[in-house]
Design an enzyme around this catalytic site. Structure first.
Site, short mmCIF file in Angstrom:
data_model
loop_
_atom_site.label_atom_id
_atom_site.label_comp_id
_atom_site.label_asym_id
_atom_site.label_seq_id
_atom_site.Cartn_x
_atom_site.Cartn_y
_atom_site.Cartn_z
N SER A 59 0.85 -1.19 0.00
CA SER A 59 0.00 0.00 0.00
C SER A 59 0.88 1.24 0.00
O SER A 59 2.08 1.17 0.27
CB SER A 59 -0.89 0.00 1.25
OG SER A 59 -1.52 1.26 1.46
N TYR B 91 -2.51 -1.11 10.26
CA TYR B 91 -2.47 -1.23 8.80
C TYR B 91 -1.07 -0.93 8.27
O TYR B 91 -0.55 -1.66 7.42
CB TYR B 91 -3.49 -0.26 8.19
CG TYR B 91 -3.71 -0.43 6.71
CD1 TYR B 91 -4.44 -1.51 6.22
CD2 TYR B 91 -3.21 0.49 5.79
CE1 TYR B 91 -4.66 -1.68 4.86
CE2 TYR B 91 -3.42 0.34 4.43
CZ TYR B 91 -4.14 -0.74 3.98
OH TYR B 91 -4.35 -0.90 2.62
#
Length: 275
Positions: free
Chosen positions: A142, A155
């Protein structure tokens, strides 16, 4: 890998978003598919989208955090298709919480899917992919695998882990020269359901944030269509790239953290206060 025709690709998170669009683009190019997702309805929708193409498609409802289930899926993929050339470890979830406010259960949940799911998919498929001598492992990190953000500690941790894991794998595969390679993908804001499906808790209020408002605001930043992300990923595989940044936002963030490796944190904190 020169093309995808008559290759076999396994995809996690194939029931929506990037995973679904990867399936469609690969089927168009004559690639056979082994699709998995925890959402059976989403898988059915993907099958409907690719049924017009003359390729073999198998599906499995799968929780990628279950190592035995991933192992069984890899074995079934080879049994059903004869071989497997590519694994797209794409399934992922999001969690919005402060470090203090995150429960151990939620932390284990996101690490199980975002990191261990990638590890299981890589390790269980890698021996089979090596047998083809023409394969690729694609792991989705990401933009948050490049920089850290307040409320995204869990995350961030998983996506940084995917990055380190995949970059190390790539170097090992380079040394072995066995016809197998890997790619680490860093998408920016992709127009998927990840924000709406994210877990948010009230610990965000300690930072002056409204959990529901944060989801809506974050969703506004998801601008790149998933089909464009999928197209770029497949092009990167054919070009044997080591890293792929998807979206202007990803390229800006990457450049910013290179110029200001610690200074970017102040900007991120300030932006968070304004949300």
């Amino acid at each position: 890998m020169k093309n995808f025709k008559n290759k076999v690709a396994a995809i996690t998170g194939a029931g929506s978003g990037i995973g679904q669009q990867l399936a469609v683009l690969l089927a168009k190019q004559g690639c056979h598919l082994s699709l998995s997702d925890i959402n059976e309805k989403g898988l059915t929708q993907t099958v409907e989208l690719v049924k017009q193409y003359p390729v073999t498609v198998t599906t499995k409802v799968l929780d990628v955090s279950n190592r035995d289930a991933v192992k069984q899926w890899a074995q079934e993929t080879v049994q059903d298709h004869g071989s497997v050339n590519l694994i797209f470890n794409n399934a992922g979830v999001a969690l919005g919480s402060t470090v203090e406010g995150a429960s151990y259960e939620d932390l284990e949940w996101i690490v199980g899917i975002n990191f261990w799911g990638v590890v299981y998919g890589t390790k269980e498929f890698l021996p089979f992919i090596k047998q083809t001598k023409d394969g690729h492992i694609i792991n989705i990190s990401s933009i948050f695998g490049l920089t850290s953000q307040p409320t995204q500690s869990a995350y961030n941790a998983t996506k940084f882990a995917v990055r380190g894991f995949t970059e190390s794998l790539r170097q090992e595969l380079d040394i072995e020269k066995g016809g197998v390679s890997s790619l680490c993908v860093h998408p920016g804001g992709i127009r998927t359901n990840i924000a709406k499906a994210a877990k948010m808790n009230d610990s965000l209020k300690s930072l002056g944030m409204d959990p529901n408002k944060s989801i809506k605001q974050f969703d506004k930043f998801l601008r790149t269509p998933p089909e464009e992300a999928a197209r770029q990923i497949l092009n990167a595989v054919l070009k044997d790239k080591r890293r792929l940044l998807i979206g202007t936002d990803a390229r800006i963030v990457d450049s910013f953290q290179r110029l200001f490796p610690t200074g970017y944190q102040r900007i991120a904190a300030l932006a968070t206060k304004m949300m």
